[in-house]
Design an enzyme around this catalytic site. Structure first.
Site, PDB file in Angstrom:
ATOM      1  N   ASP A   1       0.802  -1.232   0.000  1.00 59.81           N
ATOM      2  CA  ASP A   1       0.000   0.000   0.000  1.00 59.81           C
ATOM      3  C   ASP A   1       0.834   1.281   0.000  1.00 59.81           C
ATOM      4  O   ASP A   1       0.276   2.377  -0.005  1.00 59.81           O
ATOM      5  CB  ASP A   1      -0.957  -0.005   1.198  1.00 59.81           C
ATOM      6  CG  ASP A   1      -0.239  -0.193   2.528  1.00 59.81           C
ATOM      7  OD1 ASP A   1       0.933  -0.642   2.516  1.00 59.81           O
ATOM      8  OD2 ASP A   1      -0.834   0.097   3.576  1.00 59.81           O
TER       9      ASP A   1
ATOM     10  N   GLU B   1      11.074  -4.165  12.363  1.00 57.38           N
ATOM     11  CA  GLU B   1      12.226  -3.566  11.669  1.00 57.38           C
ATOM     12  C   GLU B   1      13.459  -3.635  12.574  1.00 57.38           C
ATOM     13  O   GLU B   1      14.541  -4.035  12.155  1.00 57.38           O
ATOM     14  CB  GLU B   1      11.954  -2.092  11.333  1.00 57.38           C
ATOM     15  CG  GLU B   1      10.763  -1.857  10.418  1.00 57.38           C
ATOM     16  CD  GLU B   1       9.438  -1.701  11.147  1.00 57.38           C
ATOM     17  OE1 GLU B   1       9.370  -2.016  12.363  1.00 57.38           O
ATOM     18  OE2 GLU B   1       8.458  -1.272  10.514  1.00 57.38           O
TER      19      GLU B   1
HETATM   20  C1  UGA Z   1       3.327  -0.459   9.152  1.00 59.68           C
HETATM   21  C2  UGA Z   1       4.677  -0.787   8.525  1.00 59.68           C
HETATM   22  O1  UGA Z   1       4.900   0.042   7.404  1.00 59.68           O
HETATM   23  C3  UGA Z   1       4.665  -2.247   8.126  1.00 59.68           C
HETATM   24  O2  UGA Z   1       5.826  -2.562   7.432  1.00 59.68           O
HETATM   25  C4  UGA Z   1       4.492  -3.079   9.384  1.00 59.68           C
HETATM   26  O3  UGA Z   1       4.423  -4.433   9.044  1.00 59.68           O
HETATM   27  C5  UGA Z   1       3.200  -2.680  10.049  1.00 59.68           C
HETATM   28  O4  UGA Z   1       3.139  -1.277  10.267  1.00 59.68           O
HETATM   29  C6  UGA Z   1       3.071  -3.347  11.415  1.00 59.68           C
HETATM   30  O5  UGA Z   1       4.007  -3.272  12.154  1.00 59.68           O
HETATM   31  O6  UGA Z   1       2.014  -3.846  11.728  1.00 59.68           O
HETATM   32  P1  UGA Z   1       0.863  -0.449   8.241  1.00 59.68           P
HETATM   33  O7  UGA Z   1       0.455   0.426   7.116  1.00 59.68           O
HETATM   34  O8  UGA Z   1       0.462  -0.032   9.604  1.00 59.68           O
HETATM   35  O9  UGA Z   1       2.414  -0.659   8.138  1.00 59.68           O
HETATM   36  O10 UGA Z   1       0.410  -1.950   8.027  1.00 59.68           O
HETATM   37  P2  UGA Z   1      -0.266  -2.631   6.769  1.00 59.68           P
HETATM   38  O11 UGA Z   1       0.047  -1.896   5.522  1.00 59.68           O
HETATM   39  O12 UGA Z   1      -1.681  -2.903   7.093  1.00 59.68           O
HETATM   40  O13 UGA Z   1       0.493  -4.036   6.774  1.00 59.68           O
HETATM   41  C7  UGA Z   1       1.853  -4.166   6.422  1.00 59.68           C
HETATM   42  C8  UGA Z   1       2.017  -5.176   5.282  1.00 59.68           C
HETATM   43  O14 UGA Z   1       1.565  -6.454   5.745  1.00 59.68           O
HETATM   44  C9  UGA Z   1       1.179  -4.828   4.051  1.00 59.68           C
HETATM   45  O15 UGA Z   1       1.929  -5.112   2.888  1.00 59.68           O
HETATM   46  C10 UGA Z   1      -0.027  -5.746   4.159  1.00 59.68           C
HETATM   47  O16 UGA Z   1      -0.548  -6.138   2.915  1.00 59.68           O
HETATM   48  C11 UGA Z   1       0.512  -6.941   4.945  1.00 59.68           C
HETATM   49  N1  UGA Z   1      -0.475  -7.571   5.849  1.00 59.68           N
HETATM   50  C12 UGA Z   1      -1.273  -6.820   6.649  1.00 59.68           C
HETATM   51  C13 UGA Z   1      -0.608  -8.938   5.873  1.00 59.68           C
HETATM   52  O17 UGA Z   1       0.100  -9.644   5.140  1.00 59.68           O
HETATM   53  N2  UGA Z   1      -1.525  -9.516   6.709  1.00 59.68           N
HETATM   54  C14 UGA Z   1      -2.338  -8.783   7.520  1.00 59.68           C
HETATM   55  O18 UGA Z   1      -3.164  -9.369   8.245  1.00 59.68           O
HETATM   56  C15 UGA Z   1      -2.205  -7.397   7.474  1.00 59.68           C
HETATM   57 MN    MN Z   2       0.613   0.051   5.109  1.00 60.02          MN
END
Ligand code: UGA
Ligand code: MN
Length: 421
Positions: A247, A330
């Site tokens: 995203d 990270e």
């Molecule tokens: C932030 C950070 O930018 C992420 O790299 C980190 O993993 C995340 O916080 C975290 O610590 O939870 P954020 O925008 O809050 O990102 O999180 P998402 O974009 O919802 O998820 C991070 C990545 O994991 C995305 O590429 C998403 O597609 C993936 N994801 C999310 C999954 O594979 N499974 C899930 O249940 C939710």
């Molecule tokens: Mn994100």
């Protein structure tokens, strides 16, 4: 990612402490590699001839032998008990390392990853003829960027990946590792990825069920772990690793910047938490500290999108890992590869520019269209369209839930039978 409700880690070691730890780490590595090299070139000694002889000789030598053996055992016990790594059978090798405990990371899963990698489909063929107005052949010498994208099924998944793909289409010498957080391979996604012509590996890497209902859950961690395992399995020691969520918004200059990474490069990420930014503080061309509104004991308070790693550097660290610790992914990953402040290469004009944005898409629940299934045939486009949207996880079609779908003409609602029969 910064968040106040994540649980803080134990206090951190200082730079100086860490340098000591690194020295020990390298020593223990060279020690263990010397040991295994010695073992390889000198096979274990055969048993002492005395042991093989039977009868009188054995009885005569029994007492002195027992005494010597006892002495030997006592000696071993005494000397080994001074080195906890050896007594616990670690030998600087396969289990949790001394390094991990020095970092205050006891209990963290700092051991070689052991994930099962489930590949759905992959392609090593680059079908793009031109990138940024140059033919593919012009880029042949560049190191490959391994762009790791965790993704998960929800209404926005396919649009996010489509947008990201159209950025990556401009990036030469890139292998896209798409790891989907679900059990089953999504065939629609296979087709989509093939169509772009970018070399890719599509795998499934479901989050372990015990974490599913945790708040916050470790998002994208199982996916990145699987990708790291894939890199290990392929023995890749050439190229650049980058964790690119599905995203975010990526500036094309990011890719030329990270391709230069010698060990670990860092750069600011826009739209993070309270400050709208998270990234290194740079003085005289060196990273000296970090600007991020959520520290919580993190030695490396950076976003996942804010760094890149050279695979040759990473290959030196058998404990490369990303533990399931929300908010600390990270930090712990970078600790697992022995990062030191003086190794960090600032990018983006000494960290003054934003090359990547932490954009977040507003999530909505699945759309529902109520339409009788007899109208989902090829008399109109609607059958195929709604079928595709179902495959993409965007919309489901129902015969019974909610209000009838609105179909209008000239500003007025029309009965379905009028338009679709
Ligand atoms: C932030 C950070 O930018 C992420 O790299 C980190 O993993 C995340 O916080 C975290 O610590 O939870 P954020 O925008 O809050 O990102 O999180 P998402 O974009 O919802 O998820 C991070 C990545 O994991 C995305 O590429 C998403 O597609 C993936 N994801 C999310 C999954 O594979 N499974 C899930 O249940 C939710
Ligand atoms: Mn994100």
């Amino acid at each position: 990612m910064s968040s106040a409700h994540y649980q803080a880690l134990e206090p951190q070691t200082s730079d100086e402490d860490n340098e000591d730890i690194e020295r020990q780490h390298h020593q223990s590595h060279s020690r263990s590699s010397t040991t295994s090299a010695t073992n390889a070139t000198h096979p274990p000694h055969p048993p002492h001839p005395m042991v093989r002889k039977g009868g009188v000789a054995r009885r005569r030598c029994l007492l002195p032998l027992v005494a010597v053996a006892l002495l030997f055992v006592a000696f071993c016990y005494f000397s080994l008990s001074r080195d906890p790594r050896l007594t616990s059978g670690l030998g600087g090798g396969s289990e949790d390392s001394e390094e991990a405990s020095h970092h205050g990371l006891d209990g963290m899963n700092f051991r070689p990853l052991n994930e099962t990698v489930h590949i759905c489909s992959e392609s090593y063929e680059d079908r793009r003829q031109f990138m940024q107005d140059k033919p593919q052949a012009d880029y042949g010498q560049l190191p490959v960027i391994y762009f790791v994208t965790p993704t998960y099924p929800r209404r926005e998944q396919i649009p996010e990946l489509t947008r990201l793909a159209h950025t990556l289409l401009h990036v030469p010498r890139l292998h896209w590792l798409v790891a989907d957080d679900q059990e089953k391979c999504n065939g629609f996604m296979d087709t989509l990825l093939h169509r772009f012509g970018i070399p890719f590996t599509h795998m499934v890497s479901p989050m372990p069920s015990k974490f599913r209902n945790e708040k916050p859950a470790p998002r994208g961690v199982a996916n990145r772990r699987a990708a790291l395992q894939w890199i290990r399995q392929h023995n890749l020691t050439n190229g650049i690793l980058y964790f690119g969520d599905d995203d975010n918004t990526y500036d094309l200059r990011l890719f030329s910047e990270i391709r230069k990474t010698q060990r670990v490069s860092m750069f600011p990420v826009g739209l993070i938490a309270d400050y709208g930014v998270s990234g290194p503080v740079v003085r005289k061309g060196k990273v000296v500290a970090f600007l991020d509104s959520w520290v919580a004991g993190r030695r490396w308070p950076v976003d996942m999108a804010g760094f890149a790693v050279n695979l040759e550097y990473m290959a030196q660290y058998p404990y490369v890992n990303m533990p399931y610790k929300p908010g600390y992914e990270e930090d712990l990953f970078l600790r697992s590869i022995g990062l030191q402040m003086n190794l960090i290469e600032p990018r983006g004009n000494n960290c003054t520019e934003i090359l990547v944005w932490h954009t977040q898409t507003k999530s909505k629940k699945l759309g529902i269209v109520r339409l009788e299934s007899k109208y989902l045939d090829d008399r109109s486009n609607l059958g195929a369209l709604l079928h595709n949207l179902k495959l993409m996880g965007v919309t489901s079609t129902t015969e019974s839930e909610g209000r009838d779908a609105l179909i209008s003409k000239n500003g007025r609602e029309k009965p379905h039978s009028r338009i679709l029969s």
